[in-house]
Each structure stands twice: as structure tokens, then as C-alpha cells.
Design an enzyme around this catalytic site. Sequence first.
Site, PDB file in Angstrom:
ATOM      1  N   ARG A  84       0.852  -1.181   0.000  1.00 21.07           N
ATOM      2  CA  ARG A  84       0.000   0.000   0.000  1.00 21.07           C
ATOM      3  C   ARG A  84       0.893   1.237   0.000  1.00 21.07           C
ATOM      4  NH1 ARG A  84      -2.878   3.019   4.884  1.00 21.07           N
ATOM      5  NH2 ARG A  84      -3.883   4.621   3.638  1.00 21.07           N
ATOM      6  N   HIS A 130      -3.116  10.957   0.655  1.00 19.19           N
ATOM      7  CA  HIS A 130      -2.594  10.750   2.010  1.00 19.19           C
ATOM      8  C   HIS A 130      -2.056  12.083   2.524  1.00 19.19           C
ATOM      9  CE1 HIS A 130      -1.041   7.447   4.857  1.00 19.19           C
ATOM     10  NE2 HIS A 130      -0.829   8.602   5.466  1.00 19.19           N
ATOM     11  N   ASN A 175      -6.964   8.602   2.975  1.00 19.84           N
ATOM     12  CA  ASN A 175      -6.451   8.008   4.200  1.00 19.84           C
ATOM     13  C   ASN A 175      -6.818   8.872   5.401  1.00 19.84           C
ATOM     14  OD1 ASN A 175      -4.448   6.136   5.706  1.00 19.84           O
ATOM     15  ND2 ASN A 175      -3.770   8.195   6.264  1.00 19.84           N
ATOM     16  N   GLU A 176      -7.509   8.283   6.364  1.00 15.72           N
ATOM     17  CA  GLU A 176      -7.773   8.907   7.661  1.00 15.72           C
ATOM     18  C   GLU A 176      -8.241  10.356   7.576  1.00 15.72           C
ATOM     19  OE1 GLU A 176      -4.553   6.344  10.331  1.00 15.72           O
ATOM     20  OE2 GLU A 176      -4.225   8.488  10.025  1.00 15.72           O
ATOM     21  N   ASN A 304      -7.378   1.720   9.871  1.00 23.73           N
ATOM     22  CA  ASN A 304      -6.070   1.954  10.485  1.00 23.73           C
ATOM     23  C   ASN A 304      -6.274   1.926  11.991  1.00 23.73           C
ATOM     24  OD1 ASN A 304      -5.133   2.340   7.917  1.00 23.73           O
ATOM     25  ND2 ASN A 304      -4.721   4.517   8.137  1.00 23.73           N
ATOM     26  N   TYR A 306      -4.322   1.260  15.969  1.00 23.83           N
ATOM     27  CA  TYR A 306      -3.067   1.169  16.699  1.00 23.83           C
ATOM     28  C   TYR A 306      -3.239   0.738  18.152  1.00 23.83           C
ATOM     29  CZ  TYR A 306      -0.771   3.211  12.677  1.00 23.83           C
ATOM     30  OH  TYR A 306      -0.271   3.409  11.404  1.00 23.83           O
ATOM     31  N   GLU A 381      -3.441  -0.178   8.134  1.00 24.85           N
ATOM     32  CA  GLU A 381      -2.293   0.220   8.960  1.00 24.85           C
ATOM     33  C   GLU A 381      -2.432  -0.409  10.333  1.00 24.85           C
ATOM     34  OE1 GLU A 381      -1.463   4.383   9.433  1.00 24.85           O
ATOM     35  OE2 GLU A 381      -1.700   4.817   7.292  1.00 24.85           O
ATOM     36  N   TRP A 439       5.358  12.963  10.113  1.00 25.25           N
ATOM     37  CA  TRP A 439       4.690  14.255  10.060  1.00 25.25           C
ATOM     38  C   TRP A 439       5.275  15.254  11.069  1.00 25.25           C
ATOM     39  CZ3 TRP A 439       2.398  14.128   5.592  1.00 25.25           C
ATOM     40  CH2 TRP A 439       1.902  12.907   5.110  1.00 25.25           C
TER      41      TRP A 439
END
Length: 480
Positions: A84, A130, A175-176, A304, A306, A381, A439
Site C-alpha cells: 500500500r 494521504h 487516508n484517515e 487503520n 493502533y 495500517e 509528520w
Amino acid sequence: MSPAQAILSDPTLKACLPSSFLYGAASASHQIEGCIDADGKGRNVWDEILKDKKGENGEDACNSYEMWREDVGLLKEYGCGTYRFSISWARIRPQGDKTDKVNEKGIAYYSDLIDALLEAGIQPCITIFHWDHPQALEDRYGSFSSPEIVDDFVNFARVLFERLGDRCKYWITINEPHIFTMLSSMTYMKDRWNKETDYAKLAKTLLLCHAKTVDLYRREFQPTQSGKIGITLNCDWAEPIDDSPAAKEAAQVTLDLVMGLYADPVYLGKFPDSLKSEFGEHAPSFTGEEWALVKGSSEFFGLNHYGTSYTTGERLDRATASPVEYAFGRTKRVYEKDGKLIGTKGENGHPYDVPWGFRKLLRYIHARYTGPLGLAIYVTENGFPVEGEGKLSIDEAVNDTLRQTYYAGYVEQLLRAVKEDGIDMGGYMAWSLLDNLEWVFGYGPRFGITVVERDNGFKRTPKKSAYLLRDVFRYALGGK
């Protein structure tokens, strides 16, 4: 016992995944490519946001613009069946707008990457956006929330479908959107950000960018290209710290604001009821024609994920909440209960290693969205930054025991969700292939399954977690 043994010694988990399941790794253009002014690329918003942070910006990143062949080799070595990655909008259309001429050298870069992946037996999974839109669009419109940007977005996507779609079968539009909104409020829009109105404005524009792109693909490209297209949303699990109504309500509000703001419109054709009280008169809305595009506009659930936190039930003050607190539901979230941490803490407290929270989230998504619609969940993710890893020697970083433990725990819960809960899981992509730019956090957090020595020619060295993932997914897919 090694972290993988709980999976590899369980015969019920062998070959529990279908052959169509996609295992791989993920990345994003601005986080890995570098060469930000090469071959006609325009400036993007992150080039501007981080331009004064020398050594902590995307000028070099992982130099994947020049070293992409090595990245493909790593993916093959790790047994990945998919990769990806995202497309840099400013590499394709430097000014971003629909009238801008296509940069052929940008197209060639991604075309060559796709060809090499396919030759290695690896399916490309392309993220269209993204977060790195061209700075020229920001200068023109003053905000991504401008309705005018929708046509530019869709036309950018058209170029990708026309030039790359014959070889790509998996597309992610955005994305997100939640994290993109939060980071926008913290960085280039912070001086003009309106807490009360801009979350809803940006959500509406992002959903229309997504839905109109999907509509274009379905009408003009899917009949001949036969790909799948959808959106990826982020969500960590919110667990009530006790049985109090306040803690339970706070957990649900958190899920609604982080995920439901986008998932409910796309999969259910409505906004969560709680958003009416959260946004009031500023709550987003669509016309009937727009709802017809938004509802049902994803052919899978891109997730995604975590970690997990507790919600105490305490609501934070809207006026004083930080951008992060505001974005994550304005509810107090904690990571300790009865003197015990919820799990092992990652760099900067993101995430805590809580496999049972992942399983609960999968069940929640399956019950609310994917089960009734007959859709698969793709984990696009999932990963863990070992605290202080950036200060370790290369040998110490390679022996990433805590990351191996994290992956083993989360993958086991995914496999048991398939085997025991009957949840349709379509794929899993580790974040991230490389130790890359995180980032605003720079190169401190190391999520990669590959060390990148940025001061040594960007040398890549596999971590042991890469081979753990290879082995457990090979086992779960019935291989030796």
C-alpha cells in the site's frame, strides 16, 4: 517462547485465512519519497509546514524516489503479497487543479514502481490522497474544505485511473480523514481554524471527494479494470473505565466522532445521532442527490488501528481542549486502571499495546457496518514504535522484541476474529515498511519494520518483526 509461537504452535490457526487475503506493508508518499523538488514536482502543504525543520522534514525522507527498487526487494523478502503506497498529488499535477498539465515524469515514477511490484508478485494498493495536497490549491482556495476542491480531487483521481488503473486492483480514496482534519487544525490552518464549524465543513468536503471519486471509478473504469475501491478510516478502541453511564456514553461519543462521522454516512447513509448534539447547528448535511453518492460508496472497510484507551466519562471543555483532545471526542482518555497500565507504551504514548482492544473494535465494526453489508475489513495500517528506538544501535533496533510482541498479539486477535467470530478479514498491511517521517513528530517515532540509516546513504536493514510477520501470515495462509 518467541512472540510468534502462540500462533505457529496452534493448529487451528494454520490456513485459517483464504488465499485471497492480502498481507503486506504500507507507506505514504511524503513520508518516504524525498526529492521534493525533483522532476517537475510542485510544492505540497507539508513541504511548507516543515520547511524550517531541518533534518525533520520530507526533503530527503527515506529517499524512496530513488531507492524504490530496494523497497520492492524488501517487500518480496518479507513475503508480502501487497504494497500500500500513496500518490503525491503534486508530482502528478504540480498546481493541483483540474486544468493543470500532467507531469509525465511523476506518472513514470509510479508506473515503473507498479510494474516492478507486479513482476515480483506483489499487488499494488494505491491511496489517492494521504494528506499532501499541492500548496497551490491551499493558496487558491484558502482551505481544503472549499467545495471547489472536489472537482480538482476527482480529476486528479481520473488521471490515476486512466494511467495506472489497468494494473491496480485496489484503490483507497482518502487516508484517515479524521487525522487529516486534526493535523490541519494544528498546522497550516491553526491561525484561522474555527473549532465550531471547520470539523463539519472539512468532513463534508472530504466525503464528497471520496464519494464522487468512487462514482467516477464505478461508471467509467471499474467495468474494464475490475478493481475494488473504498476509504480508510482510523479508529482506536475506547473502553469505558467502569460501568457508569457517563463512561459508556463517552466511549460511544469518541467512536462516533473519530470513526462514525465518516463511516456512518458511507456505510449506513446517515450521520451518528450523537453528532447532532456535538455539532449543533453546524452539523454536516447532504442533499438527496449527494446522499445517493455517499451511501454505499466503499466496497470494503479500510481500517487503520493502533491502540486502546479508557474513557472516564469526564467531558473536556470545548473552549480549552487542545486540538488533539478536541478531535478525539473531547472526552478524558486514560491508560491506567487500578494502578495498572492498559499495555506497553509506545513512543509518545501512541499507541499502547492492547490486543484485546483490537478484537473488540473488529467485532464492533463487523456488527455495525460490515457484517450486515457483507463487506470485508482490510487493516490498512497497524504498528508500534518502540519507545526510544531512535537512540538505539542498529543491532538493538533490529532486535525489536516489543514490536514483535505487539504484532504477534494483534495478528493473533485478527486470526481468532476470523476463526472464532466469523469476521470477514480481507487483508492486513503493517505500518510501516520503513522508518519514515512521522509528520509533525519528525523521525523520532520509529514504526518501520526496516531500519533506515538516513545518515548512511539511507541504508535499509530488516528488523526481526518483518520476519515474524512473514512467518505468521505464511502459516495462516497455509504455507510452510
